[in-house]
Design an enzyme around this catalytic site. Structure first.
Site, PDB file in Angstrom:
ATOM      1  N   HIS A   1       1.198  13.811  -6.322  1.00  0.00           N
ATOM      2  CA  HIS A   1       0.938  12.791  -7.336  1.00  0.00           C
ATOM      3  C   HIS A   1       1.562  11.450  -6.943  1.00  0.00           C
ATOM      4  O   HIS A   1       2.668  11.409  -6.406  1.00  0.00           O
ATOM      5  CB  HIS A   1       1.559  13.202  -8.676  1.00  0.00           C
TER       6      HIS A   1
ATOM      7  N   PHE B   1       5.161  -7.963  -3.836  1.00  0.00           N
ATOM      8  CA  PHE B   1       5.584  -7.361  -5.093  1.00  0.00           C
ATOM      9  C   PHE B   1       6.328  -8.361  -5.962  1.00  0.00           C
ATOM     10  O   PHE B   1       6.920  -9.322  -5.466  1.00  0.00           O
ATOM     11  CB  PHE B   1       6.488  -6.163  -4.809  1.00  0.00           C
TER      12      PHE B   1
END
Length: 219
Positions: free
Chosen positions: A95, A214
């Protein structure tokens, strides 16, 4: 609504490479789920990144669904990964937005099992330092009441599964807390060191490797 809150927060602090992410892009397709936001590469069949928020109320009583399914939300012609593509590969379905961060409702947990939210990971990484970092983030949210913003993805191509699914060379995370930004770069190998902090790198290093810029702080 959780969806509106996540999307507005991601936009306010700056989504990686958001300038090119749109519903018209094939390699940087912006896919807004109810529990997370994703940039998807429809040519390679994998997420560029997944972004989500985490607070105490996101962790609830719902059991792990454990039902991996195709993501049918993408336009025709996009490469879409099936759960069977990992069969006998030796890699975990790792995940990006992990299931335990979305256990407040059944639907949100089920959504984390979309195959677009997976990358092939070695079991040692998935069950080792990657998992330890996930648990640390939940500890900050539940025990310290912090509100986190998290990005995750895979970069590079060390191999391909028989089905053609790309195995990333590295798996990364950027975790924004009220006090600190953690940038973690994990080699997608049979790592033995479970201390996730060992894999911390400067933000600039991760930006250079991913090609993303970012946010510099959590708003």
């Amino acid at each position: 609504m959780l969806l509106n809150f996540i999307f507005s927060l991601l936009l306010s602090v700056g989504v990686p490479n958001i300038s090119g992410a749109s519903s018209a892009s094939t390699t940087n397709y912006l896919s807004v789920k109810k529990g997370y936001v994703m940039s998807y590469n429809g040519v390679e069949g994998r997420a560029n990144w997944v972004g989500w928020t985490l607070k105490a109320s996101d962790v609830g009583p719902v059991d792990r669904t454990n039902r991996f399914i195709q993501d049918e939300s993408f336009p025709g012609g996009f490469k879409i990964v099936d759960e069977k593509d990992y069969k006998h590969s030796g890699y975990d379905r790792g995940h990006l937005c992990n299931s335990q961060d979305r256990t407040s409702t059944q639907y949100l947990n089920e959504e984390t099992f979309l195959m677009s939210n997976m990358v092939p990971q070695t079991h040692e990484l998935n069950a080792g330092p990657f998992k330890m970092l996930e648990e640390y983030c939940r500890k900050l949210a539940i025990k310290k009441g912090q509100h986190l913003l998290i990005y995750s993805g895979g970069i590079g191509a060390k191999d391909r599964l028989f089905s053609g699914v790309i195995v990333p060379a590295y798996c990364w995370k950027v975790v924004y807390t009220p006090d600190k930004i953690w940038c973690i770069l994990f080699p997608n190998e049979r790592v033995l060191n479970k201390n996730w902090q060992t894999y911390a790198v400067p933000l600039e290093t991760l930006e250079k490797m991913t090609g993303f810029r970012f946010p510099r702080k959590l708003s």
